[in-house]
Write a protein that holds these residues in place. Structure first.
Motif, PDB file in Angstrom:
ATOM      1  N   HIS A 194      -7.833   3.665  37.819  1.00  0.00           N
ATOM      2  CA  HIS A 194      -8.310   3.008  36.595  1.00  0.00           C
ATOM      3  C   HIS A 194      -9.737   2.495  36.775  1.00  0.00           C
ATOM      4  O   HIS A 194     -10.577   2.645  35.867  1.00  0.00           O
ATOM      5  CB  HIS A 194      -7.369   1.861  36.222  1.00  0.00           C
ATOM      6  CG  HIS A 194      -6.082   2.309  35.594  1.00  0.00           C
ATOM      7  ND1 HIS A 194      -6.019   2.833  34.325  1.00  0.00           N
ATOM      8  CD2 HIS A 194      -4.805   2.337  36.075  1.00  0.00           C
ATOM      9  CE1 HIS A 194      -4.758   3.140  34.025  1.00  0.00           C
ATOM     10  NE2 HIS A 194      -4.003   2.860  35.080  1.00  0.00           N
ATOM     11  N   ILE A 197     -12.084   5.570  36.754  1.00  0.00           N
ATOM     12  CA  ILE A 197     -12.321   6.131  35.420  1.00  0.00           C
ATOM     13  C   ILE A 197     -13.240   5.215  34.609  1.00  0.00           C
ATOM     14  O   ILE A 197     -14.119   5.682  33.867  1.00  0.00           O
ATOM     15  CB  ILE A 197     -10.983   6.368  34.691  1.00  0.00           C
ATOM     16  CG1 ILE A 197     -10.221   7.523  35.371  1.00  0.00           C
ATOM     17  CG2 ILE A 197     -11.199   6.682  33.223  1.00  0.00           C
ATOM     18  CD1 ILE A 197      -8.869   7.803  34.788  1.00  0.00           C
ATOM     19  N   ILE A 254     -10.601  12.545  28.957  1.00  0.00           N
ATOM     20  CA  ILE A 254     -10.010  11.361  29.598  1.00  0.00           C
ATOM     21  C   ILE A 254      -9.021  10.683  28.658  1.00  0.00           C
ATOM     22  O   ILE A 254      -7.927  10.267  29.062  1.00  0.00           O
ATOM     23  CB  ILE A 254     -11.124  10.382  30.032  1.00  0.00           C
ATOM     24  CG1 ILE A 254     -11.913  10.970  31.210  1.00  0.00           C
ATOM     25  CG2 ILE A 254     -10.546   9.029  30.426  1.00  0.00           C
ATOM     26  CD1 ILE A 254     -13.155  10.185  31.571  1.00  0.00           C
ATOM     27  N   TYR A 255      -9.378  10.600  27.380  1.00  0.00           N
ATOM     28  CA  TYR A 255      -8.475   9.956  26.412  1.00  0.00           C
ATOM     29  C   TYR A 255      -7.197  10.771  26.222  1.00  0.00           C
ATOM     30  O   TYR A 255      -6.097  10.209  26.157  1.00  0.00           O
ATOM     31  CB  TYR A 255      -9.198   9.787  25.071  1.00  0.00           C
ATOM     32  CG  TYR A 255      -8.341   9.158  23.999  1.00  0.00           C
ATOM     33  CD1 TYR A 255      -8.101   7.785  23.992  1.00  0.00           C
ATOM     34  CD2 TYR A 255      -7.756   9.955  23.016  1.00  0.00           C
ATOM     35  CE1 TYR A 255      -7.309   7.219  23.016  1.00  0.00           C
ATOM     36  CE2 TYR A 255      -6.957   9.389  22.034  1.00  0.00           C
ATOM     37  CZ  TYR A 255      -6.729   8.021  22.038  1.00  0.00           C
ATOM     38  OH  TYR A 255      -5.929   7.455  21.085  1.00  0.00           O
ATOM     39  N   ARG A 258      -4.835  10.578  29.499  1.00  0.00           N
ATOM     40  CA  ARG A 258      -4.682   9.267  30.121  1.00  0.00           C
ATOM     41  C   ARG A 258      -3.238   8.977  30.548  1.00  0.00           C
ATOM     42  O   ARG A 258      -3.010   8.195  31.473  1.00  0.00           O
ATOM     43  CB  ARG A 258      -5.168   8.180  29.156  1.00  0.00           C
ATOM     44  CG  ARG A 258      -4.316   8.007  27.924  1.00  0.00           C
ATOM     45  CD  ARG A 258      -4.974   7.129  26.872  1.00  0.00           C
ATOM     46  NE  ARG A 258      -4.080   6.863  25.746  1.00  0.00           N
ATOM     47  CZ  ARG A 258      -3.838   7.710  24.772  1.00  0.00           C
ATOM     48  NH1 ARG A 258      -4.420   8.898  24.772  1.00  0.00           N
ATOM     49  NH2 ARG A 258      -3.004   7.395  23.787  1.00  0.00           N
ATOM     50  N   LYS A 259      -2.236   9.606  29.876  1.00  0.00           N
ATOM     51  CA  LYS A 259      -0.826   9.321  30.182  1.00  0.00           C
ATOM     52  C   LYS A 259      -0.351   9.999  31.457  1.00  0.00           C
ATOM     53  O   LYS A 259       0.769   9.747  31.905  1.00  0.00           O
ATOM     54  CB  LYS A 259       0.053   9.757  29.011  1.00  0.00           C
ATOM     55  CG  LYS A 259      -0.202   8.950  27.738  1.00  0.00           C
ATOM     56  CD  LYS A 259       0.712   9.378  26.611  1.00  0.00           C
ATOM     57  CE  LYS A 259       0.457   8.567  25.349  1.00  0.00           C
ATOM     58  NZ  LYS A 259       1.333   8.991  24.225  1.00  0.00           N
ATOM     59  N   ILE A 261      -1.860   9.695  34.388  1.00  0.00           N
ATOM     60  CA  ILE A 261      -2.514   9.071  35.540  1.00  0.00           C
ATOM     61  C   ILE A 261      -1.514   8.752  36.649  1.00  0.00           C
ATOM     62  O   ILE A 261      -1.770   9.019  37.833  1.00  0.00           O
ATOM     63  CB  ILE A 261      -3.263   7.797  35.085  1.00  0.00           C
ATOM     64  CG1 ILE A 261      -4.486   8.187  34.250  1.00  0.00           C
ATOM     65  CG2 ILE A 261      -3.692   6.956  36.288  1.00  0.00           C
ATOM     66  CD1 ILE A 261      -5.257   7.009  33.715  1.00  0.00           C
TER      67      ILE A 261
END
Length: 602
Positions: A194, A197, A254-255, A258-259, A261
């Protein structure tokens, strides 16, 4: 290489030379028919123009006589007596070599053999070691004639040489950042991902903002008169547009991803466990980096020799000109192919060595007793048996890159002419297609190298087998594997972002006399290659583990007769991925059936 080094004279480009064929700062050999050639210029390291305020170019020749001097006059000299006093006090003789300083004021025609008066104050600048006049009127004329009329190759090389200290510092910065990123991935956690990113997002936005701000600053600078400044402004606009597009694409990706990660962190931890069985894999990029540096230094030396390859010709007044050899100077295209192919070959050798090490450790039944010296064993097998495989794989990348480079050149040429919109569009589409093909071939090559390490087959057979295996087992954790590769790619982007930002701040202080856009682009390319060399270890291990897992599933069923080679942690991770994929498929099927019920006619 041999012929260009023998026929070229890199010293002429780097250190400058006078009108009589002498390279400043070194001992020279005489040229037949030129009585003032062949002099020892060891103490005379600066290039002085006798008529620096009235330079003209006639038939690709400068109208002013050029001399090698030991120092530049820092104060204005108005008379020959002052020129004589400067020569006696500083030991820097500003008149033609065969005129003794005692005769500066004695011979009637001394004004023809000495600089035109008044001699403006000048200062040495690391652009061919030239004495640059400091008065505004002389400086503007000198720069516009001399710098703008230097050909593009020499101007680019001079920009690199004048900013060599900054380039070296930025390369060291890229090396340090790559090491930091490698250790970050070695001890990865969800919190670190996190933070990482967040740094990527901030870095991309910050670099884009700085590029646009610098371009705005250049457009409002009314003193832009030189080609170097205009070229820097154009390159800044190009950098700003490209970085903005890349930033937008990466932020969207990235958006969207994102799930994934948490699963990606688990996958990288499995990768780190594979690396821990052979921890010296992390030092593998060091020898690759050293070999690449040696090759690039050799390549640049040959490029300099290609740019200066020419034969000495004596012209009127005993002066010497160097006529360029037309054939050898156009061989830089062939030299560029050598750069791409050899660089790709060196990187492919690293991929093959890492893949062989992972394969050796994975297909070992006794996990508590790892094999001895797997890296050395992989390297010996590579050099004894698989050189042809690596050469063929790197050649495929080179074949794709050459037409892509040609199409980019055609696109830029058509863009400058402001016509042929259809042609520009077609060439840009072809470039995109070649870029996609390049990425696919790189992934295919990596899997072919791993299959070669497993089966010992040739390149084409290995590539065919890898495609079959991947198509059968693509449903397991391909998406998580892709996002893992994406996170590693973001690490490379972070290294390039911080290096480019440092370069922007450093080069912006030397706008005028160097094309710093090219050194900055070179530094960005170097930073990406260094980051790729270090972080590609994780990427290669990840892809090799996926392929070993596919082979393991193909040959074993988990029974007592045919147990899996993978350890329990890896097996549990694969089961979790399969459960998530099954759940997602069920949700998709239920949504499809519900939509079908709603649309069914009553």
């Amino acid at each position: 290489m041999g012929y260009s080094v023998a026929a070229g004279a890199t010293g002429r480009l780097l250190f400058g030379y006078d009108s009589f064929g002498n390279v400043c700062g070194k001992k020279n050999s005489p040229v037949e028919g030129a009585p003032l050639s062949g002099q020892d210029m060891t103490q005379k390291k600066h290039v002085f123009f006798m008529n620096s305020c009235n330079l003209e170019v006639k038939d690709v020749r400068l109208s002013s006589t050029v001399l090698c001097v030991s120092s530049c006059p820092e104060e204005q000299l108005d008379t020959l007596e002052e020129v004589q006093l400067f020569a006696n006090t500083s030991g820097s003789f500003l008149c033609v070599y065969n005129l003794n300083s005692f005769n500066y004021t004695q011979i009637p025609n001394a004004d023809l053999l000495c600089p035109r008066l008044p001699v403006p104050p000048s200062k040495s600048f690391p652009l061919f070691n030239r004495c640059i006049p400091q008065t505004p009127e002389c400086y503007s004329l000198f720069a516009s004639v001399l710098i703008n009329d230097v050909d593009s190759l020499h101007r680019i090389l001079s920009g690199i040489m004048s900013g060599r200290d900054t380039v070296l510092g930025l390369c060291i910065l890229a090396f340090a950042l790559s090491l930091a990123m490698m250790f970050t991935f070695r001890f990865i956690t969800t919190l670190l991902v996190h933070i990482f990113i967040a740094l990527i997002v901030l870095g991309l936005l910050f670099v884009c903002s700085v590029l646009w701000w610098l371009y705005y600053d250049y457009t409002n600078d009314l003193s832009i008169e030189l080609d170097t400044e205009r070229e820097n402004m154009k390159c800044l606009l190009g950098f700003a547009i490209v970085s903005t597009v890349i930033t937008a694409v990466l932020l969207i990706l990235i958006y969207v991803l994102r799930k994934r990660i948490k699963l990606t962190v688990e996958l990288l931890q499995v990768t780190n466990k594979a690396i821990s069985s052979s921890p010296f894999l992390l030092f593998q990029p060091l020898w690759t980096f050293a070999i690449l540096i040696f090759f690039w230094v050799l390549w640049v030396a040959v490029l300099l020799s290609l740019g200066t390859a020419g034969a000495a010709q004596v012209v009127e007044g005993g002066q010497v000109e160097y006529k360029p050899l037309s054939g050898i100077r156009y061989m830089w295209w062939y030299h560029l192919i050598g750069l791409i192919w050899t660089s790709e070959f060196i990187l492919a050798c690293q991929q093959m060595a890492v893949a062989g090490t992972v394969v050796t450790c994975y297909f070992n039944r006794n996990k508590s007793d790892p094999p001895d010296r797997p890296i050395l064993s992989s390297l010996s097998i590579l050099f004894c048996y698989h050189q042809g495989t690596v050469v063929k794989g790197s050649f495929l990348i080179t074949v794709v890159r050459i037409p892509r480079a040609v199409l980019m050149y055609v696109y830029n040429t058509l863009k400058e002419k402001q016509d042929g919109a259809l042609s520009r569009c077609m060439s840009q589409c072809c470039c995109c297609c070649f870029w996609c093909l390049d990425k696919c071939l790189r992934h295919l090559n990596q899997n072919a190298y791993t299959t070669t390490a497993i089966n010992g087959t040739d390149f084409c057979t290995s590539a065919k087998d890898a495609l079959k295996l991947l198509s059968k087992n693509s449903s397991h954790f391909t998406s998580v594997n892709c996002f893992g590769d994406f996170i590693i790619f973001l690490g490379k982007v972070l290294v390039v972002c911080f290096t480019v930002f440092g370069g922007l701040m450093a080069f912006n202080y030397h706008r005028v006399l160097q094309v710093w856009a090219v050194p900055l682009l070179l530094v960005a390319f170097f930073a990406y290659l260094v980051a790729h060399s270090f972080l590609s270890v994780f990427e290669t291990v990840l892809d090799a583990l996926f392929l070993c897992f596919a082979v393991d599933l193909e040959t074993n069923d988990g029974s007592s007769e045919k147990p899996y080679f993978m350890d329990q942690e890896f097996l549990n991770f694969v089961k979790r991925i399969n459960k998530l994929n099954t759940r997602a498929q069920r949700n998709k099927n239920s949504l499809t059936s519900e939509e079908g019920t709603e649309l069914r006619p009553l």
